[in-house]
Design a protein around this motif. Structure first.
Motif, PDB file in Angstrom:
ATOM      1  N   TRP A 267     -42.866   6.541  70.062  1.00 31.19           N
ATOM      2  CA  TRP A 267     -43.331   5.574  71.049  1.00 31.19           C
ATOM      3  C   TRP A 267     -44.844   5.709  71.251  1.00 31.19           C
ATOM      4  CZ3 TRP A 267     -41.749   5.323  76.959  1.00 31.19           C
ATOM      5  CH2 TRP A 267     -42.238   4.123  77.495  1.00 31.19           C
TER       6      TRP A 267
ATOM      7  N   ALA B 206     -40.427  10.395  71.672  1.00 31.10           N
ATOM      8  CA  ALA B 206     -41.654  10.303  72.470  1.00 31.10           C
ATOM      9  C   ALA B 206     -42.865  10.146  71.558  1.00 31.10           C
ATOM     10  CB  ALA B 206     -41.811  11.538  73.349  1.00 31.10           C
ATOM     11  N   ALA B 207     -42.857  10.875  70.454  1.00 25.14           N
ATOM     12  CA  ALA B 207     -43.974  10.786  69.512  1.00 25.14           C
ATOM     13  C   ALA B 207     -44.025   9.404  68.860  1.00 25.14           C
ATOM     14  CB  ALA B 207     -43.852  11.875  68.448  1.00 25.14           C
TER      15      ALA B 207
ATOM     16  N   LEU C 299     -38.231  14.644  71.555  1.00 29.32           N
ATOM     17  CA  LEU C 299     -39.668  14.760  71.324  1.00 29.32           C
ATOM     18  C   LEU C 299     -40.134  13.803  70.233  1.00 29.32           C
ATOM     19  CD1 LEU C 299     -40.387  18.598  71.537  1.00 29.32           C
ATOM     20  CD2 LEU C 299     -40.839  16.813  73.241  1.00 29.32           C
ATOM     21  N   ALA C 300     -39.318  13.655  69.210  1.00 23.86           N
ATOM     22  CA  ALA C 300     -39.701  12.747  68.128  1.00 23.86           C
ATOM     23  C   ALA C 300     -39.722  11.303  68.603  1.00 23.86           C
ATOM     24  CB  ALA C 300     -38.735  12.900  66.953  1.00 23.86           C
TER      25      ALA C 300
END
Lengths: 185, 185
Positions: B140, B137-138, B134-135
């Motif tokens: 990016w 994805a965040a 998730l991090a």
DNA sequence: ACCTGAACACCGTTCAAGT
DNA sequence: ACCTGAACACCGTTCAAGT
């Protein structure tokens, strides 16, 4: 039911164009097709719009207004997801607004709409911890990038694992919020 | 200097198309113009590309490869700005890659390039504190949104105040890094 | 196997002409 | 003031024909 458009042809064209945009995408949105749907000759639109891009700019301006409504009617904590959800509900409109086909500087109304949008988002994301303008820029960048990458399909697998695009967005944005909460704790 | 293209017409078309794209934008990039520059008839490209979108997809694939190089040759701490700088240096290419004109699923090579890019970025942004996917994805999303909004001109004023687009990007990304450092301190 | 040229159905845009 | 229709210069795409 006269075929005469007493001054509302501009509105009729915008509505027809909006429908084409949302259902078939910008590529399919021609002035001639919009004119056809409005029941008017292919050159009539030029009475109301300088050229095709001006029509697109008008649609984008509408979009910024829709976005503003969608964001501000939500409680502060939901506004990040609200931004992403707007993009998911109106993908073609969102891409038109931010896809770079229209340069803001070329259309005064669009430029104003873009600036109004920025101001509105700065307020909307205040609760996200914006101690500074930079934090607001970062918050906007985060939700904007997430929306775009989801639309592009780059997170397709992760979305499936999370139970949908909106749920995935909530997870990503939630993870950032957690990090921030830990910091201030 | 024979006019005969012994099998390299595909490459010649890609190069011509790349030049048109970067100098004049996607809108100006027609198959007919690319053929003209390659010194070949307007129907010759169809021997090498299914249609116009397939040519665009090939240019996007090239773009992902360029992006990967631009990122990985930088030290870890600079990779966020490197992403934004790539977008600033190749704005038209970047928009083609991420503008939604091409659906990843329609072009196997493009789909593969997109997935390879994601994997590469996950590695590249590990140091950004990615304790979880998730991090990544965040991270990016953050750099991607920032790049797009800068290209759109939404941060025009803030950029001027910061001394340029790249400097502004550094400030925004730096502010996030500071927040993270404070948290772990 | 690879390229050409005519052909078709679309566009955006302009402009004289109609009401 | 607003709309029409012909016209022009472009496109993407197909297809028979050439080498």
């Amino acid at each position: 039911m006269s075929t005469y458009h007493h001054g509302d042809l501009r509105a009729a064209l915008l509505q027809a164009a909006g429908e084409i945009l949302e259902k078939e995408g910008v590529a399919a949105l021609s002035l001639r097709e919009a004119a056809r749907r409005a029941g008017v000759s292919h050159s009539a639109p030029y009475r109301h719009f300088l050229d095709r891009d001006s029509l697109l700019a008008a649609l984008a301006v509408e979009g910024f207004s829709l976005l503003q409504d969608a964001i501000t009617k939500r409680p502060e904590g939901d506004r990040g997801v609200a931004y992403v959800e707007f993009a998911l509900i109106h993908p073609q409109r969102f891409r038109l607004m931010f896809g770079g086909q229209l340069r803001l500087g070329d259309y005064p109304e669009l430029h104003a709409a873009g600036e109004g949008n920025y101001r509105n988002l700065q307020k909307a994301f205040e609760s996200l911890g914006s101690d500074a303008p930079l934090a607001a820029a970062a918050a906007w960048s985060l939700v904007h990038g997430l929306a775009n990458l989801i639309l592009d399909g780059h997170f397709a697998q992760a979305q499936r694992d999370s139970g949908g695009a909106a749920a995935f967005a909530r997870l990503v944005l939630g993870s950032v919020r957690v990090a921030r909460a830990q910091r201030s704790a």
